[in-house]
Design a protein around this motif. Sequence first.
Motif, PDB file in Angstrom:
ATOM      1  N   GLY A 101     -14.808  44.228  46.394  1.00 13.59           N
ATOM      2  CA  GLY A 101     -16.081  44.402  47.089  1.00 13.59           C
ATOM      3  C   GLY A 101     -16.501  43.144  47.836  1.00 13.59           C
ATOM      4  N   THR A 102     -16.282  41.993  47.224  1.00  8.97           N
ATOM      5  CA  THR A 102     -16.612  40.721  47.881  1.00  8.97           C
ATOM      6  C   THR A 102     -15.785  40.528  49.142  1.00  8.97           C
ATOM      7  OG1 THR A 102     -17.210  39.714  45.764  1.00  8.97           O
ATOM      8  CG2 THR A 102     -16.682  38.223  47.577  1.00  8.97           C
ATOM      9  N   LEU A 103     -14.502  40.855  49.063  1.00  6.16           N
ATOM     10  CA  LEU A 103     -13.631  40.722  50.238  1.00  6.16           C
ATOM     11  C   LEU A 103     -14.068  41.662  51.352  1.00  6.16           C
ATOM     12  CD1 LEU A 103     -11.139  39.310  51.363  1.00  6.16           C
ATOM     13  CD2 LEU A 103      -9.736  41.130  50.378  1.00  6.16           C
ATOM     14  N   VAL A 104     -14.490  42.869  50.998  1.00  5.08           N
ATOM     15  CA  VAL A 104     -14.966  43.824  52.008  1.00  5.08           C
ATOM     16  C   VAL A 104     -16.215  43.275  52.693  1.00  5.08           C
ATOM     17  CG1 VAL A 104     -15.963  46.119  52.348  1.00  5.08           C
ATOM     18  CG2 VAL A 104     -13.952  45.833  50.890  1.00  5.08           C
ATOM     19  N   TYR A 105     -17.157  42.753  51.917  1.00  4.09           N
ATOM     20  CA  TYR A 105     -18.361  42.153  52.500  1.00  4.09           C
ATOM     21  C   TYR A 105     -18.005  40.982  53.412  1.00  4.09           C
ATOM     22  CZ  TYR A 105     -22.113  44.592  50.024  1.00  4.09           C
ATOM     23  OH  TYR A 105     -23.010  45.528  49.590  1.00  4.09           O
ATOM     24  N   ALA A 106     -17.002  40.188  53.006  1.00  6.20           N
ATOM     25  CA  ALA A 106     -16.633  39.011  53.789  1.00  6.20           C
ATOM     26  C   ALA A 106     -16.037  39.365  55.134  1.00  6.20           C
ATOM     27  CB  ALA A 106     -15.648  38.151  53.000  1.00  6.20           C
ATOM     28  N   LEU A 107     -15.437  40.557  55.242  1.00  2.53           N
ATOM     29  CA  LEU A 107     -14.751  40.947  56.475  1.00  2.53           C
ATOM     30  C   LEU A 107     -15.541  41.937  57.313  1.00  2.53           C
ATOM     31  CD1 LEU A 107     -11.118  41.354  55.074  1.00  2.53           C
ATOM     32  CD2 LEU A 107     -12.098  39.383  56.242  1.00  2.53           C
ATOM     33  N   THR A 108     -16.780  42.251  56.922  1.00  2.00           N
ATOM     34  CA  THR A 108     -17.608  43.189  57.682  1.00  2.00           C
ATOM     35  C   THR A 108     -18.956  42.548  57.978  1.00  2.00           C
ATOM     36  OG1 THR A 108     -18.415  44.188  55.615  1.00  2.00           O
ATOM     37  CG2 THR A 108     -16.508  45.217  56.673  1.00  2.00           C
ATOM     38  N   ASN A 109     -19.687  43.155  58.922  1.00  2.00           N
ATOM     39  CA  ASN A 109     -21.031  42.666  59.237  1.00  2.00           C
ATOM     40  C   ASN A 109     -22.073  43.519  58.524  1.00  2.00           C
ATOM     41  OD1 ASN A 109     -21.112  45.058  60.675  1.00  2.00           O
ATOM     42  ND2 ASN A 109     -20.854  44.069  62.675  1.00  2.00           N
ATOM     43  N   ASN A 110     -23.351  43.300  58.855  1.00  2.00           N
ATOM     44  CA  ASN A 110     -24.422  44.025  58.168  1.00  2.00           C
ATOM     45  C   ASN A 110     -24.374  45.531  58.410  1.00  2.00           C
ATOM     46  OD1 ASN A 110     -25.521  41.663  57.088  1.00  2.00           O
ATOM     47  ND2 ASN A 110     -26.740  41.270  58.929  1.00  2.00           N
ATOM     48  N   ARG A 111     -23.771  45.952  59.518  1.00  2.00           N
ATOM     49  CA  ARG A 111     -23.662  47.384  59.823  1.00  2.00           C
ATOM     50  C   ARG A 111     -22.415  48.014  59.224  1.00  2.00           C
ATOM     51  NH1 ARG A 111     -24.910  44.962  64.662  1.00  2.00           N
ATOM     52  NH2 ARG A 111     -22.749  45.247  65.346  1.00  2.00           N
ATOM     53  N   GLY A 112     -21.582  47.198  58.585  1.00  2.00           N
ATOM     54  CA  GLY A 112     -20.360  47.727  57.998  1.00  2.00           C
ATOM     55  C   GLY A 112     -19.175  47.717  58.942  1.00  2.00           C
ATOM     56  N   ASP A 113     -19.329  47.107  60.129  1.00  2.00           N
ATOM     57  CA  ASP A 113     -18.224  47.035  61.082  1.00  2.00           C
ATOM     58  C   ASP A 113     -17.262  45.925  60.675  1.00  2.00           C
ATOM     59  OD1 ASP A 113     -19.478  49.026  62.563  1.00  2.00           O
ATOM     60  OD2 ASP A 113     -20.645  47.542  63.706  1.00  2.00           O
ATOM     61  N   PHE A 114     -15.982  46.189  60.854  1.00  2.00           N
ATOM     62  CA  PHE A 114     -14.955  45.217  60.508  1.00  2.00           C
ATOM     63  C   PHE A 114     -14.916  44.113  61.560  1.00  2.00           C
ATOM     64  CE2 PHE A 114     -10.497  43.731  60.514  1.00  2.00           C
ATOM     65  CZ  PHE A 114     -10.406  43.347  59.194  1.00  2.00           C
ATOM     66  N   VAL A 115     -15.139  42.865  61.144  1.00  2.00           N
ATOM     67  CA  VAL A 115     -15.188  41.737  62.081  1.00  2.00           C
ATOM     68  C   VAL A 115     -14.107  40.702  61.786  1.00  2.00           C
ATOM     69  CG1 VAL A 115     -17.663  42.010  62.553  1.00  2.00           C
ATOM     70  CG2 VAL A 115     -16.907  40.573  60.635  1.00  2.00           C
ATOM     71  N   PHE A 116     -13.264  40.954  60.800  1.00  2.00           N
ATOM     72  CA  PHE A 116     -12.141  40.095  60.429  1.00  2.00           C
ATOM     73  C   PHE A 116     -12.625  38.693  60.076  1.00  2.00           C
ATOM     74  CE2 PHE A 116      -7.855  38.101  61.445  1.00  2.00           C
ATOM     75  CZ  PHE A 116      -7.304  38.543  60.257  1.00  2.00           C
ATOM     76  N   LEU A 117     -12.304  37.654  60.872  1.00  2.00           N
ATOM     77  CA  LEU A 117     -12.605  36.273  60.502  1.00  2.00           C
ATOM     78  C   LEU A 117     -13.868  35.730  61.173  1.00  2.00           C
ATOM     79  CD1 LEU A 117      -9.017  34.701  60.572  1.00  2.00           C
ATOM     80  CD2 LEU A 117     -10.296  35.571  58.609  1.00  2.00           C
ATOM     81  N   ALA A 118     -14.648  36.584  61.817  1.00  2.00           N
ATOM     82  CA  ALA A 118     -15.853  36.104  62.503  1.00  2.00           C
ATOM     83  C   ALA A 118     -16.859  35.520  61.514  1.00  2.00           C
ATOM     84  CB  ALA A 118     -16.494  37.246  63.294  1.00  2.00           C
ATOM     85  N   ASN A 119     -16.975  36.134  60.345  1.00  2.00           N
ATOM     86  CA  ASN A 119     -17.905  35.607  59.337  1.00  2.00           C
ATOM     87  C   ASN A 119     -17.500  34.218  58.869  1.00  2.00           C
ATOM     88  OD1 ASN A 119     -19.545  37.866  59.374  1.00  2.00           O
ATOM     89  ND2 ASN A 119     -18.423  38.898  57.734  1.00  2.00           N
TER      90      ASN A 119
END
Length: 286
Positions: free
Chosen positions: A35-53
Amino acid sequence: MYMSRRKPFRVSIAWVFVLPSLMGMAVFFFIPGVGTLVYALTNNRGDFVFLANFANLVGDMAFRLGATNSLRFIAVSVPLNMLISFILASLLQNLTQKKLLSVFFMLPMIIPSGSVVFFWNVLFADNGAINSLLFRAGMSTVPWLASDWAFYVVVLVFLQRNIGFNMVLFLSGYQFIPKDYYEMAKMEGAGAFATLRRVTLIYMMPTMFIVFMMSIINSFRIFREIYLLYGQYPHRSVYMLQHFMNNQFLFANMQRLSVTATAISAVTVVLVWGIFTGQRKMSDNF
């Protein structure tokens, strides 16, 4: 035939005892880790942003301050902790009362954090014991807890809490060094430094790696004392990664908190892997 029937039964019994631990690991470590990894790779809307975070995290001034201070603290406190505890263990290892002295040095590990912080606060507060002595001596007082000196106060707290434990580890490491080697080195005319380098340090290498790893782990645990001494927003010299993560948790910034936790976990895994690899290579060379 009897043995072939007994073996599956033993395997089944083993799984009965192992399964609760595996379920606990899954519930409290593996599933939250995913779950932590999923949060780390997505934004607040749940879109996958990869390494942007991760890129945004590196640009955060508070994160960089916490990371810099944490690395600085490890670089100062861990070598000092290892050096002092090794010297104490070397001085005590030939004494008859070393067990009693070991118990004495282990007391700071048993004392609650609140009591430890109270002791240091009595010493270094603005109206504490040290400033009182400075004032009576006609010298200017020092804001120990509200200046760059705060960092060195934390180093002292860390050393007090961990030197005794590491000293006991080094004392146990001395028990595995054959006494005959010291006698042979003495017969060959080796001095104290040569004996230390060619006998003690070689056989102490596994213990030193253990102490090194434990010191790094305990350097993160010192956050309890830092928080009790300085609060949620301390002086910038003692603003650690734990402060940053704690503040993100209070503001429910799950993406930033998850990215930080993932980055720290990745660095820790790489560090531990490097330590074990270095230990294996050094052991093979010796």
